[in-house]
Design a protein around this motif. Sequence first.
Motif, PDB file in Angstrom:
ATOM      1  N   ARG A 207      -5.470 -12.638  -5.755  1.00 36.23           N
ATOM      2  CA  ARG A 207      -6.597 -11.700  -5.725  1.00 36.23           C
ATOM      3  C   ARG A 207      -6.367 -10.564  -4.740  1.00 36.23           C
ATOM      4  N   LEU A 208      -5.742 -10.880  -3.632  1.00 36.83           N
ATOM      5  CA  LEU A 208      -5.462  -9.832  -2.654  1.00 36.83           C
ATOM      6  C   LEU A 208      -4.358  -8.904  -3.155  1.00 36.83           C
ATOM      7  N   LEU A 209      -3.363  -9.477  -3.790  1.00 35.27           N
ATOM      8  CA  LEU A 209      -2.310  -8.647  -4.367  1.00 35.27           C
ATOM      9  C   LEU A 209      -2.863  -7.734  -5.465  1.00 35.27           C
ATOM     10  N   ALA A 210      -3.786  -8.262  -6.252  1.00 33.40           N
ATOM     11  CA  ALA A 210      -4.393  -7.454  -7.316  1.00 33.40           C
ATOM     12  C   ALA A 210      -5.186  -6.295  -6.727  1.00 33.40           C
ATOM     13  N   ALA A 211      -5.936  -6.570  -5.660  1.00 34.55           N
ATOM     14  CA  ALA A 211      -6.705  -5.506  -5.005  1.00 34.55           C
ATOM     15  C   ALA A 211      -5.781  -4.449  -4.417  1.00 34.55           C
ATOM     16  N   LEU A 212      -4.684  -4.904  -3.819  1.00 38.52           N
ATOM     17  CA  LEU A 212      -3.715  -3.980  -3.218  1.00 38.52           C
ATOM     18  C   LEU A 212      -3.076  -3.077  -4.275  1.00 38.52           C
ATOM     19  N   THR A 213      -2.566  -3.676  -5.331  1.00 34.25           N
ATOM     20  CA  THR A 213      -1.843  -2.883  -6.336  1.00 34.25           C
ATOM     21  C   THR A 213      -2.775  -1.963  -7.113  1.00 34.25           C
ATOM     22  N   GLU A 214      -3.965  -2.453  -7.430  1.00 33.80           N
ATOM     23  CA  GLU A 214      -4.911  -1.605  -8.163  1.00 33.80           C
ATOM     24  C   GLU A 214      -5.291  -0.379  -7.348  1.00 33.80           C
ATOM     25  N   GLN A 215      -5.595  -0.593  -6.055  1.00 33.99           N
ATOM     26  CA  GLN A 215      -5.979   0.536  -5.208  1.00 33.99           C
ATOM     27  C   GLN A 215      -4.797   1.465  -4.937  1.00 33.99           C
ATOM     28  N   ALA A 216      -3.607   0.892  -4.750  1.00 34.33           N
ATOM     29  CA  ALA A 216      -2.426   1.711  -4.486  1.00 34.33           C
ATOM     30  C   ALA A 216      -2.125   2.648  -5.651  1.00 34.33           C
ATOM     31  N   GLN A 217      -2.446   2.214  -6.844  1.00 37.42           N
ATOM     32  CA  GLN A 217      -2.211   3.041  -8.021  1.00 37.42           C
ATOM     33  C   GLN A 217      -3.248   4.146  -8.173  1.00 37.42           C
ATOM     34  N   ARG A 218      -4.397   3.977  -7.492  1.00 37.33           N
ATOM     35  CA  ARG A 218      -5.455   4.991  -7.580  1.00 37.33           C
ATOM     36  C   ARG A 218      -5.404   5.963  -6.416  1.00 37.33           C
ATOM     37  N   LEU A 219      -5.567   5.425  -5.193  1.00 32.95           N
ATOM     38  CA  LEU A 219      -5.583   6.257  -3.992  1.00 32.95           C
ATOM     39  C   LEU A 219      -5.335   5.366  -2.786  1.00 32.95           C
ATOM     40  N   ALA A 220      -4.283   5.643  -2.045  1.00 37.89           N
ATOM     41  CA  ALA A 220      -3.931   4.796  -0.901  1.00 37.89           C
ATOM     42  C   ALA A 220      -4.340   5.404   0.427  1.00 37.89           C
ATOM     43  N   MET A 221      -4.235   6.723   0.571  1.00 32.61           N
ATOM     44  CA  MET A 221      -4.368   7.319   1.892  1.00 32.61           C
ATOM     45  C   MET A 221      -4.906   8.742   1.801  1.00 32.61           C
ATOM     46  N   THR A 222      -5.912   9.056   2.620  1.00 35.63           N
ATOM     47  CA  THR A 222      -6.408  10.432   2.711  1.00 35.63           C
ATOM     48  C   THR A 222      -6.607  10.878   4.151  1.00 35.63           C
TER      49      THR A 222
ATOM     50  N   HIS B 147     -12.879  10.018  19.024  1.00 33.65           N
ATOM     51  CA  HIS B 147     -11.978   8.900  18.759  1.00 33.65           C
ATOM     52  C   HIS B 147     -11.560   8.954  17.296  1.00 33.65           C
ATOM     53  N   GLY B 148     -10.393   8.426  16.980  1.00 33.00           N
ATOM     54  CA  GLY B 148      -9.969   8.451  15.594  1.00 33.00           C
ATOM     55  C   GLY B 148      -8.687   7.696  15.358  1.00 33.00           C
ATOM     56  N   SER B 149      -8.275   7.680  14.109  1.00 31.65           N
ATOM     57  CA  SER B 149      -7.049   7.009  13.698  1.00 31.65           C
ATOM     58  C   SER B 149      -6.659   7.569  12.339  1.00 31.65           C
ATOM     59  N   THR B 150      -5.437   8.055  12.204  1.00 31.20           N
ATOM     60  CA  THR B 150      -5.002   8.624  10.935  1.00 31.20           C
ATOM     61  C   THR B 150      -5.108   7.611   9.796  1.00 31.20           C
ATOM     62  N   PHE B 151      -4.647   6.399  10.055  1.00 30.22           N
ATOM     63  CA  PHE B 151      -4.636   5.380   9.000  1.00 30.22           C
ATOM     64  C   PHE B 151      -5.893   4.506   8.994  1.00 30.22           C
ATOM     65  N   GLY B 152      -6.664   4.512  10.062  1.00 34.35           N
ATOM     66  CA  GLY B 152      -7.828   3.652  10.139  1.00 34.35           C
ATOM     67  C   GLY B 152      -8.836   3.931   9.032  1.00 34.35           C
ATOM     68  N   GLY B 153      -9.222   2.900   8.292  1.00 34.22           N
ATOM     69  CA  GLY B 153     -10.207   3.058   7.226  1.00 34.22           C
ATOM     70  C   GLY B 153      -9.651   3.676   5.963  1.00 34.22           C
ATOM     71  N   ASN B 154      -8.326   3.661   5.784  1.00 38.21           N
ATOM     72  CA  ASN B 154      -7.757   4.234   4.563  1.00 38.21           C
ATOM     73  C   ASN B 154      -8.170   3.416   3.341  1.00 38.21           C
ATOM     74  N   PRO B 155      -8.216   4.019   2.152  1.00 43.28           N
ATOM     75  CA  PRO B 155      -8.712   3.319   0.963  1.00 43.28           C
ATOM     76  C   PRO B 155      -7.965   2.026   0.647  1.00 43.28           C
ATOM     77  N   LEU B 156      -6.657   2.005   0.859  1.00 46.75           N
ATOM     78  CA  LEU B 156      -5.886   0.800   0.574  1.00 46.75           C
ATOM     79  C   LEU B 156      -6.323  -0.347   1.490  1.00 46.75           C
ATOM     80  N   ALA B 157      -6.455  -0.049   2.778  1.00 42.31           N
ATOM     81  CA  ALA B 157      -6.897  -1.063   3.735  1.00 42.31           C
ATOM     82  C   ALA B 157      -8.295  -1.557   3.404  1.00 42.31           C
ATOM     83  N   CYS B 158      -9.182  -0.650   3.030  1.00 42.06           N
ATOM     84  CA  CYS B 158     -10.562  -1.026   2.717  1.00 42.06           C
ATOM     85  C   CYS B 158     -10.640  -1.918   1.489  1.00 42.06           C
ATOM     86  N   ALA B 159      -9.844  -1.603   0.467  1.00 43.99           N
ATOM     87  CA  ALA B 159      -9.856  -2.406  -0.752  1.00 43.99           C
ATOM     88  C   ALA B 159      -9.387  -3.827  -0.472  1.00 43.99           C
TER      89      ALA B 159
END
Length: 402
Positions: free
Chosen positions: A57-72, A279-291
Amino acid sequence: MEQLIALEKRVCANNYDPLPVVLRSGAGAWLTDIHGKRYLDLMSAYSATSFGHGHPRLLAALTEQAQRLAMTSRAYYTDRLGPFLSRLCEMTRMDRALPMNTGAEAVETALKAARKWAYEVKGVAPDRAQIVVCAGNFAGRTTTIVGFSSEAQYRAGFGPFAPGFVTVPFGDAAALEAAITPDTAAFLVEPIQGEGGIVVPPDGYLAQCRAICTRHDVLLICDEVQTGLGRTGRLLACDHDGIRPDGLVLGKALGGGLLPVSAFLARDDVMAVFRPGDHGSTFGGNPLACAVGLAALDLLEEERLAQRAQALGALLMAELRALRHPAIREIRGRGLLIGMELDPAQVSARVFCERLMHRGILSKDTHGTVVRLAPPLIISEQEIGIAVVAIAAILQDIGIAA
């Protein structure tokens, strides 16, 4: 295998001392080396792989999101951050969350929030805020964090260190109260000290700390990077004392063992001190991590992994204690976070872990005296039995059988 180990030693900084095994794949509670030998994982990457390796299930969430949008970056809103943090806040009963990547980053975020809250809300004079920490703590490897460590090696050669930290003994609520002054902003504490040797405080300790912090208008911040998300048999380790902290640090398991995901959570008035640019983080809260994080939270509840950790942890501790071997000084822990303290005069924990490795079990020692036993929460009762048999056999092998 020797060539790969030699290559890593040649090109990588010498900041770890791994066991001599080269891993290539993992599934569930098992890892496989480059020769095809399987090992039962009793480490879970310090709780980062609490859901096991390669959970479908985690792999499915990772791959599905990676194919849509990983990082903004957080320069824009996304459709993943809000639902993830909403679920996280709901489950932990916290008001707001600030997403980061590693546990150390989330701890640093907590420290910044506590200091600014002390100045803007509590009224502490500028640059006088103090944070109380415990001896034996481990919160990460940044220069600020190692500066308040009581472990000499973690500090050696990395100073000068930031001021503003006061150390008290772990498990001593009276010492906490004695250390508090009008300048005290927060008390940062691990409900169970993991790197310190799976040290469990006296019953009711956190409840006492909660009362003390409330009485003195001090933030109680629980570092649950290792202990959170079901590891100790409850969603949070602080739930064992029935308390709600003012701030909460989560990480490791939050990324499902697939990528770094962490968060600092707090009540509204604490989080309100942050404004755009603070405060901030370039990668913090990215769509891939959230999914992945959202899928991990759903999995934790649906598979009742905290309850599973409670039951299997009680079984594992009972079976280890039943060994009654003179080389074992103590078995301690909660849920599936267990430490087996050994008598170093009879066997070092490092040697014990090496012998476990040869028998197809992977763990790692801490401080040369404690073997960590923290398998994925999806481990089965049968796999627990395999681990206990291997441990018993090693106790016989070292020639000190009971």
